[in-house]
Design a protein around this motif. Sequence first.
Motif, PDB file in Angstrom:
ATOM      1  N   ALA A  45       6.848   8.152  -7.261  1.00  0.00           N
ATOM      2  CA  ALA A  45       6.733   9.459  -6.623  1.00  0.00           C
ATOM      3  C   ALA A  45       5.327  10.025  -6.789  1.00  0.00           C
ATOM      4  CB  ALA A  45       7.771  10.421  -7.200  1.00  0.00           C
ATOM      5  N   GLU A  46       4.765   9.893  -7.969  1.00  0.00           N
ATOM      6  CA  GLU A  46       3.403  10.378  -8.216  1.00  0.00           C
ATOM      7  C   GLU A  46       2.395   9.639  -7.326  1.00  0.00           C
ATOM      8  OE1 GLU A  46       0.250  12.494  -9.466  1.00  0.00           O
ATOM      9  OE2 GLU A  46       2.315  12.929 -10.061  1.00  0.00           O
ATOM     10  N   ALA A  47       2.575   8.328  -7.192  1.00  0.00           N
ATOM     11  CA  ALA A  47       1.643   7.525  -6.390  1.00  0.00           C
ATOM     12  C   ALA A  47       1.763   7.825  -4.896  1.00  0.00           C
ATOM     13  CB  ALA A  47       1.888   6.038  -6.640  1.00  0.00           C
ATOM     14  N   VAL A  48       2.984   7.971  -4.408  1.00  0.00           N
ATOM     15  CA  VAL A  48       3.214   8.157  -2.983  1.00  0.00           C
ATOM     16  C   VAL A  48       3.040   9.619  -2.562  1.00  0.00           C
ATOM     17  CG1 VAL A  48       4.939   7.989  -1.137  1.00  0.00           C
ATOM     18  CG2 VAL A  48       4.727   6.153  -2.805  1.00  0.00           C
ATOM     19  N   LEU A  49       3.546  10.538  -3.358  1.00  0.00           N
ATOM     20  CA  LEU A  49       3.551  11.951  -2.985  1.00  0.00           C
ATOM     21  C   LEU A  49       2.420  12.758  -3.596  1.00  0.00           C
ATOM     22  CD1 LEU A  49       7.380  12.494  -3.473  1.00  0.00           C
ATOM     23  CD2 LEU A  49       6.180  11.956  -1.351  1.00  0.00           C
ATOM     24  N   GLY A  50       1.928  12.283  -4.747  1.00  0.00           N
ATOM     25  CA  GLY A  50       0.939  13.060  -5.505  1.00  0.00           C
ATOM     26  C   GLY A  50      -0.423  12.919  -4.987  1.00  0.00           C
ATOM     27  N   PRO A  57       0.847  -1.206   0.000  1.00  0.00           N
ATOM     28  CA  PRO A  57       0.000   0.000   0.000  1.00  0.00           C
ATOM     29  C   PRO A  57       0.882   1.256   0.000  1.00  0.00           C
ATOM     30  CG  PRO A  57      -0.666  -1.543   1.717  1.00  0.00           C
ATOM     31  CD  PRO A  57       0.643  -2.031   1.172  1.00  0.00           C
ATOM     32  N   TYR A  58       0.496   2.249  -0.766  1.00  0.00           N
ATOM     33  CA  TYR A  58       1.293   3.471  -0.867  1.00  0.00           C
ATOM     34  C   TYR A  58       1.498   4.141   0.488  1.00  0.00           C
ATOM     35  CZ  TYR A  58       0.445   3.044  -5.878  1.00  0.00           C
ATOM     36  OH  TYR A  58       0.377   2.597  -7.168  1.00  0.00           O
ATOM     37  N   ARG A  59       0.499   4.075   1.357  1.00  0.00           N
ATOM     38  CA  ARG A  59       0.607   4.748   2.664  1.00  0.00           C
ATOM     39  C   ARG A  59       1.689   4.130   3.548  1.00  0.00           C
ATOM     40  NH1 ARG A  59      -3.865   1.636   2.809  1.00  0.00           N
ATOM     41  NH2 ARG A  59      -3.957   0.051   4.425  1.00  0.00           N
ATOM     42  N   SER A  60       2.098   2.886   3.260  1.00  0.00           N
ATOM     43  CA  SER A  60       3.129   2.245   4.084  1.00  0.00           C
ATOM     44  C   SER A  60       4.543   2.475   3.547  1.00  0.00           C
ATOM     45  CB  SER A  60       2.860   0.747   4.220  1.00  0.00           C
ATOM     46  OG  SER A  60       3.029   0.095   2.987  1.00  0.00           O
ATOM     47  N   ILE A  61       4.674   3.086   2.381  1.00  0.00           N
ATOM     48  CA  ILE A  61       6.003   3.387   1.828  1.00  0.00           C
ATOM     49  C   ILE A  61       6.503   4.657   2.500  1.00  0.00           C
ATOM     50  CG2 ILE A  61       7.312   3.998  -0.242  1.00  0.00           C
ATOM     51  CD1 ILE A  61       5.286   2.316  -1.856  1.00  0.00           C
ATOM     52  N   LEU A  65      27.232  -1.082 -13.434  1.00  0.00           N
ATOM     53  CA  LEU A  65      26.361  -0.888 -14.585  1.00  0.00           C
ATOM     54  C   LEU A  65      24.872  -1.032 -14.262  1.00  0.00           C
ATOM     55  CD1 LEU A  65      28.488  -2.793 -17.237  1.00  0.00           C
ATOM     56  CD2 LEU A  65      28.458  -0.347 -16.717  1.00  0.00           C
ATOM     57  N   ASP A  66      24.529  -1.452 -13.046  1.00  0.00           N
ATOM     58  CA  ASP A  66      23.131  -1.635 -12.673  1.00  0.00           C
ATOM     59  C   ASP A  66      22.577  -0.386 -12.000  1.00  0.00           C
ATOM     60  OD1 ASP A  66      23.080  -4.250 -13.563  1.00  0.00           O
ATOM     61  OD2 ASP A  66      23.617  -5.084 -11.620  1.00  0.00           O
ATOM     62  N   ALA A  67      21.337  -0.065 -12.341  1.00  0.00           N
ATOM     63  CA  ALA A  67      20.595   0.978 -11.645  1.00  0.00           C
ATOM     64  C   ALA A  67      19.687   0.270 -10.644  1.00  0.00           C
ATOM     65  CB  ALA A  67      19.779   1.799 -12.635  1.00  0.00           C
ATOM     66  N   GLU A  68      19.392   0.927  -9.521  1.00  0.00           N
ATOM     67  CA  GLU A  68      18.584   0.301  -8.478  1.00  0.00           C
ATOM     68  C   GLU A  68      17.495   1.240  -7.989  1.00  0.00           C
ATOM     69  OE1 GLU A  68      21.606  -2.734  -6.174  1.00  0.00           O
ATOM     70  OE2 GLU A  68      21.176  -0.798  -5.249  1.00  0.00           O
ATOM     71  N   LEU A  69      16.397   0.636  -7.590  1.00  0.00           N
ATOM     72  CA  LEU A  69      15.332   1.341  -6.897  1.00  0.00           C
ATOM     73  C   LEU A  69      15.104   0.597  -5.592  1.00  0.00           C
ATOM     74  CD1 LEU A  69      12.973   3.408  -6.744  1.00  0.00           C
ATOM     75  CD2 LEU A  69      11.573   1.687  -7.891  1.00  0.00           C
ATOM     76  N   LYS A  70      15.242   1.304  -4.472  1.00  0.00           N
ATOM     77  CA  LYS A  70      15.032   0.703  -3.151  1.00  0.00           C
ATOM     78  C   LYS A  70      13.798   1.340  -2.522  1.00  0.00           C
ATOM     79  CE  LYS A  70      19.943  -0.098  -2.409  1.00  0.00           C
ATOM     80  NZ  LYS A  70      21.120   0.220  -1.600  1.00  0.00           N
ATOM     81  N   ILE A  71      12.983   0.490  -1.881  1.00  0.00           N
ATOM     82  CA  ILE A  71      11.742   0.948  -1.248  1.00  0.00           C
ATOM     83  C   ILE A  71      11.750   0.519   0.212  1.00  0.00           C
ATOM     84  CG2 ILE A  71       9.230   0.771  -1.265  1.00  0.00           C
ATOM     85  CD1 ILE A  71       9.460   0.046  -4.265  1.00  0.00           C
ATOM     86  N   TRP A  72      11.529   1.487   1.112  1.00  0.00           N
ATOM     87  CA  TRP A  72      11.433   1.209   2.545  1.00  0.00           C
ATOM     88  C   TRP A  72       9.967   1.250   2.964  1.00  0.00           C
ATOM     89  CZ3 TRP A  72      15.690   3.503   0.526  1.00  0.00           C
ATOM     90  CH2 TRP A  72      16.944   3.101   0.998  1.00  0.00           C
ATOM     91  N   ILE A  73       9.618   0.349   3.877  1.00  0.00           N
ATOM     92  CA  ILE A  73       8.262   0.282   4.401  1.00  0.00           C
ATOM     93  C   ILE A  73       8.263   0.785   5.842  1.00  0.00           C
ATOM     94  CG2 ILE A  73       6.312  -1.252   4.898  1.00  0.00           C
ATOM     95  CD1 ILE A  73       7.018  -1.007   1.923  1.00  0.00           C
ATOM     96  N   SER A  74       7.313   1.655   6.155  1.00  0.00           N
ATOM     97  CA  SER A  74       7.111   2.223   7.492  1.00  0.00           C
ATOM     98  C   SER A  74       8.425   2.598   8.148  1.00  0.00           C
ATOM     99  CB  SER A  74       6.289   1.273   8.348  1.00  0.00           C
ATOM    100  OG  SER A  74       5.022   1.103   7.767  1.00  0.00           O
ATOM    101  N   SER A  75       8.754   1.977   9.284  1.00  0.00           N
ATOM    102  CA  SER A  75       9.971   2.370  10.005  1.00  0.00           C
ATOM    103  C   SER A  75      11.101   1.359   9.815  1.00  0.00           C
ATOM    104  CB  SER A  75       9.653   2.528  11.493  1.00  0.00           C
ATOM    105  OG  SER A  75       9.194   1.292  12.004  1.00  0.00           O
ATOM    106  N   GLY A  76      11.089   0.609   8.738  1.00  0.00           N
ATOM    107  CA  GLY A  76      12.127  -0.388   8.485  1.00  0.00           C
ATOM    108  C   GLY A  76      13.495   0.243   8.298  1.00  0.00           C
ATOM    109  N   VAL A  77      14.505  -0.414   8.841  1.00  0.00           N
ATOM    110  CA  VAL A  77      15.879   0.065   8.710  1.00  0.00           C
ATOM    111  C   VAL A  77      16.455  -0.325   7.346  1.00  0.00           C
ATOM    112  CG1 VAL A  77      18.205  -0.104   9.689  1.00  0.00           C
ATOM    113  CG2 VAL A  77      16.220  -0.067  11.203  1.00  0.00           C
ATOM    114  N   GLU A  78      16.158  -1.525   6.909  1.00  0.00           N
ATOM    115  CA  GLU A  78      16.624  -2.032   5.619  1.00  0.00           C
ATOM    116  C   GLU A  78      15.509  -1.888   4.585  1.00  0.00           C
ATOM    117  OE1 GLU A  78      19.743  -3.180   4.945  1.00  0.00           O
ATOM    118  OE2 GLU A  78      20.220  -2.586   6.997  1.00  0.00           O
ATOM    119  N   PRO A  79      15.864  -1.734   3.310  1.00  0.00           N
ATOM    120  CA  PRO A  79      14.815  -1.652   2.291  1.00  0.00           C
ATOM    121  C   PRO A  79      13.982  -2.934   2.245  1.00  0.00           C
ATOM    122  CG  PRO A  79      16.997  -1.224   1.344  1.00  0.00           C
ATOM    123  CD  PRO A  79      17.201  -1.638   2.751  1.00  0.00           C
ATOM    124  N   ALA A  80      12.679  -2.784   2.106  1.00  0.00           N
ATOM    125  CA  ALA A  80      11.792  -3.940   1.987  1.00  0.00           C
ATOM    126  C   ALA A  80      11.911  -4.556   0.602  1.00  0.00           C
ATOM    127  CB  ALA A  80      10.357  -3.524   2.246  1.00  0.00           C
TER     128      ALA A  80
END
Length: 126
Positions: free
Chosen positions: A121-126, A70-74, A87-102
């Motif tokens: 960004a649009e989904a979470v912030l918009g 759920p967007y509210r938990s990101i 050569l790799d690009a990464e996207l990391k997502i953290w949930i609630s108060s997690g220390v490590e990316p979920a």
Amino acid sequence: MGLLSGLMGNAGQTDAARVEAQLEAVLLPTEQVNEAFSLIRDLIVFTDKRLILVDKQGMTGKKTSYKSIPYRSISRFEVETSGHFDLDAELKIWISSGVEPAETLQFKSDKSVIAIQQALAEAVLG
């Protein structure tokens, strides 16, 4: 997105209506797919309510994992573009108060990760 692009690890935007029909059993009756990105057999799906990561497993892809966030938990997310030696690009997502990316998603193209980050960004912030 072409097959060669998918094999190289580049995510490409895919038809939201087709993905919505494919995920009919997973989606809520009132839930709509806003954007979707495919990576060979896997999907990154942005609905109006949540982020769904679809992971087709095994040689046949019959076994499928659906991770729903759920967007509210990101609580935060990070994009790391590729460099000369990494050569790799990464996207990391953290949930609630997690220390490590979920979730950590890897891409071979900066273009792919930037487009997905913009949708997130649009989904979470918009």
